[in-house]
Design a protein around this motif. Structure first.
Motif, PDB file in Angstrom:
ATOM      1  N   THR A 116       0.828  -1.203   0.000  1.00  0.00           N
ATOM      2  CA  THR A 116       0.000   0.000   0.000  1.00  0.00           C
ATOM      3  C   THR A 116       0.863   1.254   0.000  1.00  0.00           C
ATOM      4  OG1 THR A 116      -1.690  -1.224   1.233  1.00  0.00           O
ATOM      5  CG2 THR A 116      -1.917   1.155   1.169  1.00  0.00           C
ATOM      6  N   LEU A 117       1.889   1.266   0.833  1.00  0.00           N
ATOM      7  CA  LEU A 117       2.784   2.427   0.898  1.00  0.00           C
ATOM      8  C   LEU A 117       3.544   2.613  -0.413  1.00  0.00           C
ATOM      9  CD1 LEU A 117       3.890   4.666   2.802  1.00  0.00           C
ATOM     10  CD2 LEU A 117       5.785   3.121   3.290  1.00  0.00           C
ATOM     11  N   GLU A 171       3.488   6.025  -2.430  1.00  0.00           N
ATOM     12  CA  GLU A 171       4.684   6.871  -2.430  1.00  0.00           C
ATOM     13  C   GLU A 171       5.568   6.702  -3.666  1.00  0.00           C
ATOM     14  OE1 GLU A 171       4.850   9.242  -0.372  1.00  0.00           O
ATOM     15  OE2 GLU A 171       3.327   8.542   1.021  1.00  0.00           O
ATOM     16  N   PHE A 172       5.699   5.486  -4.169  1.00  0.00           N
ATOM     17  CA  PHE A 172       6.591   5.251  -5.298  1.00  0.00           C
ATOM     18  C   PHE A 172       5.858   5.321  -6.637  1.00  0.00           C
ATOM     19  CE2 PHE A 172       8.949   3.576  -1.789  1.00  0.00           C
ATOM     20  CZ  PHE A 172      10.252   3.934  -2.067  1.00  0.00           C
ATOM     21  N   GLU A 173       4.612   4.896  -6.643  1.00  0.00           N
ATOM     22  CA  GLU A 173       3.848   4.908  -7.889  1.00  0.00           C
ATOM     23  C   GLU A 173       2.952   6.130  -7.998  1.00  0.00           C
ATOM     24  OE1 GLU A 173       4.247   2.738 -10.431  1.00  0.00           O
ATOM     25  OE2 GLU A 173       5.878   1.905  -9.251  1.00  0.00           O
ATOM     26  N   GLY A 174       2.706   6.822  -6.887  1.00  0.00           N
ATOM     27  CA  GLY A 174       1.907   8.040  -6.915  1.00  0.00           C
ATOM     28  C   GLY A 174       0.431   7.816  -7.187  1.00  0.00           C
ATOM     29  N   LEU A 175      -0.068   6.629  -6.859  1.00  0.00           N
ATOM     30  CA  LEU A 175      -1.470   6.328  -7.125  1.00  0.00           C
ATOM     31  C   LEU A 175      -2.389   6.976  -6.088  1.00  0.00           C
ATOM     32  CD1 LEU A 175      -1.259   2.548  -8.095  1.00  0.00           C
ATOM     33  CD2 LEU A 175      -1.287   4.540  -9.596  1.00  0.00           C
ATOM     34  N   ASP A 215      -7.432   4.349  -6.423  1.00  0.00           N
ATOM     35  CA  ASP A 215      -6.758   3.337  -7.256  1.00  0.00           C
ATOM     36  C   ASP A 215      -6.142   2.235  -6.396  1.00  0.00           C
ATOM     37  OD1 ASP A 215      -7.406   4.556  -9.664  1.00  0.00           O
ATOM     38  OD2 ASP A 215      -5.504   5.648  -9.817  1.00  0.00           O
ATOM     39  N   ILE A 216      -5.540   2.630  -5.288  1.00  0.00           N
ATOM     40  CA  ILE A 216      -4.922   1.645  -4.388  1.00  0.00           C
ATOM     41  C   ILE A 216      -5.987   0.725  -3.800  1.00  0.00           C
ATOM     42  CG2 ILE A 216      -3.592   1.319  -2.260  1.00  0.00           C
ATOM     43  CD1 ILE A 216      -2.265   4.079  -2.911  1.00  0.00           C
ATOM     44  N   ALA A 217      -7.124   1.298  -3.423  1.00  0.00           N
ATOM     45  CA  ALA A 217      -8.223   0.488  -2.882  1.00  0.00           C
ATOM     46  C   ALA A 217      -8.687  -0.531  -3.908  1.00  0.00           C
ATOM     47  CB  ALA A 217      -9.382   1.392  -2.460  1.00  0.00           C
ATOM     48  N   GLN A 218      -8.776  -0.116  -5.154  1.00  0.00           N
ATOM     49  CA  GLN A 218      -9.207  -1.027  -6.213  1.00  0.00           C
ATOM     50  C   GLN A 218      -8.155  -2.130  -6.433  1.00  0.00           C
ATOM     51  OE1 GLN A 218     -10.088   0.945  -9.896  1.00  0.00           O
ATOM     52  NE2 GLN A 218     -10.617  -0.948 -10.937  1.00  0.00           N
ATOM     53  N   ILE A 219      -6.887  -1.763  -6.462  1.00  0.00           N
ATOM     54  CA  ILE A 219      -5.818  -2.738  -6.697  1.00  0.00           C
ATOM     55  C   ILE A 219      -5.736  -3.754  -5.570  1.00  0.00           C
ATOM     56  CG2 ILE A 219      -3.284  -2.977  -6.756  1.00  0.00           C
ATOM     57  CD1 ILE A 219      -3.276  -0.332  -8.384  1.00  0.00           C
ATOM     58  N   SER A 240      -5.580   3.919   6.405  1.00  0.00           N
ATOM     59  CA  SER A 240      -5.082   3.368   7.664  1.00  0.00           C
ATOM     60  C   SER A 240      -3.756   2.646   7.466  1.00  0.00           C
ATOM     61  CB  SER A 240      -6.128   2.411   8.238  1.00  0.00           C
ATOM     62  OG  SER A 240      -5.619   1.723   9.342  1.00  0.00           O
ATOM     63  N   ARG A 241      -3.667   1.841   6.417  1.00  0.00           N
ATOM     64  CA  ARG A 241      -2.427   1.102   6.156  1.00  0.00           C
ATOM     65  C   ARG A 241      -1.267   2.045   5.854  1.00  0.00           C
ATOM     66  NH1 ARG A 241      -4.510  -4.002   2.428  1.00  0.00           N
ATOM     67  NH2 ARG A 241      -5.524  -5.117   4.134  1.00  0.00           N
ATOM     68  N   ILE A 242      -1.545   3.067   5.074  1.00  0.00           N
ATOM     69  CA  ILE A 242      -0.493   4.032   4.756  1.00  0.00           C
ATOM     70  C   ILE A 242      -0.041   4.747   6.019  1.00  0.00           C
ATOM     71  CG2 ILE A 242      -0.009   6.215   3.561  1.00  0.00           C
ATOM     72  CD1 ILE A 242      -1.792   5.125   1.260  1.00  0.00           C
ATOM     73  N   SER A 243      -0.968   5.136   6.837  1.00  0.00           N
ATOM     74  CA  SER A 243      -0.634   5.809   8.093  1.00  0.00           C
ATOM     75  C   SER A 243       0.190   4.900   9.004  1.00  0.00           C
ATOM     76  CB  SER A 243      -1.919   6.244   8.803  1.00  0.00           C
ATOM     77  OG  SER A 243      -1.628   6.824  10.041  1.00  0.00           O
ATOM     78  N   ARG A 244      -0.245   3.651   9.146  1.00  0.00           N
ATOM     79  CA  ARG A 244       0.493   2.696   9.991  1.00  0.00           C
ATOM     80  C   ARG A 244       1.884   2.420   9.430  1.00  0.00           C
ATOM     81  NH1 ARG A 244      -3.900  -1.217   9.788  1.00  0.00           N
ATOM     82  NH2 ARG A 244      -2.292  -2.781   9.487  1.00  0.00           N
ATOM     83  N   ALA A 245       1.973   2.307   8.124  1.00  0.00           N
ATOM     84  CA  ALA A 245       3.273   2.056   7.495  1.00  0.00           C
ATOM     85  C   ALA A 245       4.216   3.226   7.730  1.00  0.00           C
ATOM     86  CB  ALA A 245       3.096   1.810   5.996  1.00  0.00           C
ATOM     87  N   ARG A 246       3.712   4.438   7.577  1.00  0.00           N
ATOM     88  CA  ARG A 246       4.544   5.628   7.797  1.00  0.00           C
ATOM     89  C   ARG A 246       5.012   5.703   9.247  1.00  0.00           C
ATOM     90  NH1 ARG A 246       0.728   9.729   4.323  1.00  0.00           N
ATOM     91  NH2 ARG A 246       1.635   9.281   2.283  1.00  0.00           N
ATOM     92  N   LEU A 247       4.106   5.398  10.181  1.00  0.00           N
ATOM     93  CA  LEU A 247       4.485   5.419  11.599  1.00  0.00           C
ATOM     94  C   LEU A 247       5.542   4.364  11.911  1.00  0.00           C
ATOM     95  CD1 LEU A 247       1.032   5.993  13.330  1.00  0.00           C
ATOM     96  CD2 LEU A 247       2.960   7.589  13.237  1.00  0.00           C
TER      97      LEU A 247
END
Length: 189
Positions: free
Chosen positions: A145-146, A150-154, A158-162, A172-179
């Motif tokens: 998800t991150l 961050e790398f693909e700029g989606l 789009d991320i939810a669909q993928i 939530s996943r992006i936030s947890r990953a960043r933390l």
């Protein structure tokens, strides 16, 4: 499209010709995206042979299914869906755990090299390694998800669909990953 124009052609044009059976257009499309696909997989696994195998498999799936792409502008999310599914299939097939374990001594060794010469180039190289290790310690759902964000700029949508999840889950996943990354890298930030 003439041979000389393939290298100059827009991605959407190449896709259009590839969907009509133009092998040269498909080859050029593969040539253009293969580095990005390889780079994405290199953030998901640390074994070079796995990265190469996954890249080849994802590109083969892209080539076989290029006719299923309906909206040419959605090529990047469509390709990321293939990459993500290829990675999940690989994990299921090989019973790979959600995180990759690293030798703590190896991590300390990399961290100890930060002061080496010749200056900034070495520091940036070592920081890349440390960030890569930190990324690899994330559970795969957070990591994917991150990386998509961050790398693909989606977009979150789009991320939810993928990833076949809700937008709230993506956020939530992006936030947890960043933390988790922030915690892992706190001594360097």
């Amino acid at each position: 499209m003439q041979k000389s124009n393939y290298k100059k052609g827009e991605v959407e044009t190449l896709i259009n010709f590839a969907q009509k059976g133009d092998i040269k257009a498909l080859e050029e499309l593969i040539r253009r995206v293969q580095k990005d696909v390889y780079a994405f997989f290199s953030h998901l696994t640390d074994k070079k042979e796995d990265i190469s195998d996954l890249t080849q498999e994802a590109l083969l799936k892209m080539a076989k299914n290029i006719n299923q792409l309906k909206e040419l502008k959605k090529f990047k999310p469509w390709l990321n869906q293939i990459i993500t599914n290829t990675y999940y299939d690989f994990n299921r097939k090989n019973n790979i755990d959600k995180t990759i374990e690293y030798d703590e001594e190896k991590i300390k060794e990399i961290k100890d090299k930060l002061g080496c010469e010749p200056g900034e180039k070495c520091i940036f190289s070592e920081m890349e390694k440390i960030i890569r290790i930190a990324l690899m310690t994330l559970p795969k759902d957070l990591r994917i998800t991150l990386l998509l964000r961050e790398f693909e700029g989606l977009t979150y949508s789009d991320i939810a669909q993928i990833t076949n999840t809700a937008i709230g889950t993506v956020k939530s996943r992006i936030s947890r990953a960043r933390l988790k990354l922030q915690e892992e890298l706190k001594e360097f930030i």
